[in-house]
Scaffold this motif. Sequence first.
Motif, short mmCIF file in Angstrom:
data_model
loop_
_atom_site.label_atom_id
_atom_site.label_comp_id
_atom_site.label_asym_id
_atom_site.label_seq_id
_atom_site.Cartn_x
_atom_site.Cartn_y
_atom_site.Cartn_z
N ASP A 187 -3.89 1.73 -9.91
CA ASP A 187 -3.10 2.92 -10.18
C ASP A 187 -2.97 3.76 -8.91
OD1 ASP A 187 -3.28 6.01 -11.14
OD2 ASP A 187 -2.09 4.79 -12.53
N TRP A 188 -1.78 4.28 -8.66
CA TRP A 188 -1.51 5.05 -7.45
C TRP A 188 -2.45 6.23 -7.29
CZ3 TRP A 188 1.48 3.07 -3.82
CH2 TRP A 188 2.40 2.09 -4.18
N SER A 189 -2.92 6.80 -8.40
CA SER A 189 -3.80 7.97 -8.31
C SER A 189 -5.17 7.64 -7.73
CB SER A 189 -3.95 8.62 -9.68
OG SER A 189 -4.65 7.76 -10.56
N GLN A 190 -5.47 6.36 -7.59
CA GLN A 190 -6.76 5.91 -7.06
C GLN A 190 -6.68 5.42 -5.62
OE1 GLN A 190 -9.49 6.35 -9.00
NE2 GLN A 190 -8.03 7.24 -10.43
N LEU A 191 -5.49 5.46 -5.03
CA LEU A 191 -5.29 4.83 -3.72
C LEU A 191 -4.99 5.80 -2.60
CD1 LEU A 191 -3.02 1.84 -4.84
CD2 LEU A 191 -5.50 1.84 -4.48
N LEU A 192 -5.50 5.48 -1.42
CA LEU A 192 -5.13 6.15 -0.18
C LEU A 192 -4.39 5.11 0.65
CD1 LEU A 192 -8.48 7.92 0.77
CD2 LEU A 192 -6.47 8.95 -0.30
N GLY A 193 -3.30 5.51 1.25
CA GLY A 193 -2.56 4.58 2.09
C GLY A 193 -1.07 4.78 1.93
N PRO A 194 -0.31 3.91 2.46
CA PRO A 194 -0.66 2.58 2.97
C PRO A 194 -1.10 2.61 4.43
CG PRO A 194 1.70 2.84 3.06
CD PRO A 194 1.15 4.11 2.46
N TYR A 195 -1.81 1.56 4.79
CA TYR A 195 -2.26 1.33 6.15
C TYR A 195 -1.76 -0.04 6.58
CZ TYR A 195 -5.29 5.23 5.10
OH TYR A 195 -5.76 6.46 4.73
N ASP A 196 -1.57 -0.19 7.89
CA ASP A 196 -1.05 -1.46 8.41
C ASP A 196 -2.11 -2.55 8.48
OD1 ASP A 196 1.58 -0.57 8.71
OD2 ASP A 196 1.13 0.30 10.67
N THR A 197 -3.38 -2.15 8.59
CA THR A 197 -4.45 -3.15 8.69
C THR A 197 -5.57 -2.82 7.71
OG1 THR A 197 -5.72 -1.97 10.37
CG2 THR A 197 -3.97 -3.46 11.16
N ALA A 198 -6.36 -3.82 7.38
CA ALA A 198 -7.51 -3.61 6.51
C ALA A 198 -8.53 -2.70 7.20
CB ALA A 198 -8.15 -4.96 6.15
#
Length: 64
Positions: free
Chosen positions: A28-39
């Motif tokens: 769920d989007w509410s649990q995510l930070l990002g996006p990032y290009d690399t792990a």
Amino acid sequence: MSSVGTPGEGQYWYNVSTKTVEKGPQSDWSQLLGPYDTAAEAETAMAKVQARNEAWDEAEEDDA
């Protein structure tokens, strides 16, 4: 026919609930930070958040 995928697909996200990195938004989007290009960038997401919060807190104290 276009091949439009999920936004953020192929990028990395940090899940604040599971404390793991996901490739593509899997939660769920509410649990995510990002996006990032690399792990590696996603793995440092919480450290960046904490550093920014501390800087903002210091700036607020200076303004008071």
